[in-house]
Scaffold this motif. Sequence first.
Motif, PDB file in Angstrom:
ATOM      1  N   LEU A 142      25.941  -1.823  81.314  1.00  0.00           N
ATOM      2  CA  LEU A 142      25.224  -1.794  82.589  1.00  0.00           C
ATOM      3  C   LEU A 142      26.103  -1.248  83.710  1.00  0.00           C
ATOM      4  N   ILE A 143      27.357  -1.703  83.740  1.00  0.00           N
ATOM      5  CA  ILE A 143      28.277  -1.217  84.774  1.00  0.00           C
ATOM      6  C   ILE A 143      28.537   0.271  84.599  1.00  0.00           C
ATOM      7  N   ALA A 144      28.756   0.701  83.348  1.00  0.00           N
ATOM      8  CA  ALA A 144      29.026   2.118  83.084  1.00  0.00           C
ATOM      9  C   ALA A 144      27.838   2.990  83.499  1.00  0.00           C
ATOM     10  N   GLY A 145      26.631   2.562  83.093  1.00  0.00           N
ATOM     11  CA  GLY A 145      25.446   3.336  83.449  1.00  0.00           C
ATOM     12  C   GLY A 145      25.235   3.411  84.945  1.00  0.00           C
ATOM     13  N   GLY A 146      25.377   2.266  85.614  1.00  0.00           N
ATOM     14  CA  GLY A 146      25.228   2.258  87.064  1.00  0.00           C
ATOM     15  C   GLY A 146      26.302   3.072  87.751  1.00  0.00           C
ATOM     16  N   ALA A 147      27.552   2.975  87.251  1.00  0.00           N
ATOM     17  CA  ALA A 147      28.668   3.683  87.888  1.00  0.00           C
ATOM     18  C   ALA A 147      28.509   5.194  87.776  1.00  0.00           C
ATOM     19  N   ILE A 148      28.019   5.655  86.631  1.00  0.00           N
ATOM     20  CA  ILE A 148      27.828   7.102  86.448  1.00  0.00           C
ATOM     21  C   ILE A 148      26.800   7.634  87.448  1.00  0.00           C
ATOM     22  N   ILE A 149      25.691   6.911  87.592  1.00  0.00           N
ATOM     23  CA  ILE A 149      24.657   7.327  88.534  1.00  0.00           C
ATOM     24  C   ILE A 149      25.181   7.227  89.972  1.00  0.00           C
ATOM     25  N   GLY A 152      27.175  -2.042  89.443  1.00  0.00           N
ATOM     26  CA  GLY A 152      27.818  -0.878  88.840  1.00  0.00           C
ATOM     27  C   GLY A 152      27.505   0.395  89.600  1.00  0.00           C
ATOM     28  N   LEU A 153      26.242   0.534  90.013  1.00  0.00           N
ATOM     29  CA  LEU A 153      25.844   1.702  90.805  1.00  0.00           C
ATOM     30  C   LEU A 153      26.602   1.737  92.121  1.00  0.00           C
ATOM     31  N   SER A 154      26.710   0.573  92.765  1.00  0.00           N
ATOM     32  CA  SER A 154      27.436   0.491  94.040  1.00  0.00           C
ATOM     33  C   SER A 154      28.913   0.815  93.850  1.00  0.00           C
ATOM     34  N   GLN A 184      27.518  10.046  90.995  1.00  0.00           N
ATOM     35  CA  GLN A 184      26.825  11.299  91.286  1.00  0.00           C
ATOM     36  C   GLN A 184      26.221  11.281  92.683  1.00  0.00           C
ATOM     37  N   ILE A 185      25.621  10.142  93.045  1.00  0.00           N
ATOM     38  CA  ILE A 185      25.039  10.016  94.388  1.00  0.00           C
ATOM     39  C   ILE A 185      26.138  10.054  95.443  1.00  0.00           C
ATOM     40  N   GLY A 186      27.203   9.293  95.209  1.00  0.00           N
ATOM     41  CA  GLY A 186      28.298   9.257  96.170  1.00  0.00           C
ATOM     42  C   GLY A 186      28.944  10.599  96.368  1.00  0.00           C
ATOM     43  N   GLY A 187      29.095  11.364  95.270  1.00  0.00           N
ATOM     44  CA  GLY A 187      29.710  12.678  95.374  1.00  0.00           C
ATOM     45  C   GLY A 187      28.878  13.656  96.177  1.00  0.00           C
ATOM     46  N   ARG A 188      27.562  13.417  96.230  1.00  0.00           N
ATOM     47  CA  ARG A 188      26.687  14.343  96.951  1.00  0.00           C
ATOM     48  C   ARG A 188      26.436  13.941  98.409  1.00  0.00           C
TER      49      ARG A 188
END
Length: 262
Positions: free
Chosen positions: A216-223, A14-16, A226-230
């Motif tokens: 889990l996917i939602a939580g990872g995707a939100i984080i 999800g984070l990826s 934010q990282i990807g946008g920065r």
Amino acid sequence: MTEWWQILAVLVAGLSAGFLNAVVGSGTLITFPTLLALGVPPVTANMSNTVGLAPGGFSAVLAGRRDLSGQRRRVITLGTASLLGGIVGALLLLWLPAEVFSYAVPPLIAVGCILVVAQPHLVKRTAARRKTGRPPIMPPVVAAALTWLAVLGAGVYGGYFGAAQGVIVIGVLGLTLQETLPRLNVVKNVLTLLVNGVAALIFIAVRPIDWLIAGLIAGGAIIGAQIGGRVGRRLPSVVYRSIIVTVGVVAIGNEVWKLARG
């Protein structure tokens, strides 16, 4: 799915996906194959994945809301096509036998991978047309009708599967509309959000969702978003595309092998 490493794998996927969606899109081609590899049934994986990734669409729209100025009529018109398409696609997923989706998964993933590879070419062609100021390639009325129908088709695809639908939409808009790429991109974000949102609502209302997976996917995707946008855009996009295609090819091989085994 109860093992700690399975939970960690979904969270990382999800984070990826959130990271990739913020940079090049097509994060579904990471999360969906991951769920399949963990033994989640294809239809359940697709529905839970759609619900889990839907919140990320709101962030993308909010981030580019300034470019929506003056496009209200366009968004409403094309939004009806996206909503209708998303509804049809979601209902097809629910009504058709699960075996149909299982057989469709390999070619759908392949289409998504091809679109991810083709995206830079589509973006360059769109930017070139804007820069040279070429006249429309077809009469406005014809272009408007074809655009609506194409967005409808992309909505059906997105409601049924979803991976790389944004690439389809931006390609359609770039070919048929005279507009700058950033303004087209935010319209694309709204349209894909409508498709994913209405499909997610239908799935939640009709079928049980694996809320652990979706959460889990939602939580990872939100984080990840934010990282990807920065920092994500500072790295070569070829890295992300290579990862997506690699995961997609492995998933195709895995699904074909399972189908061959019966």
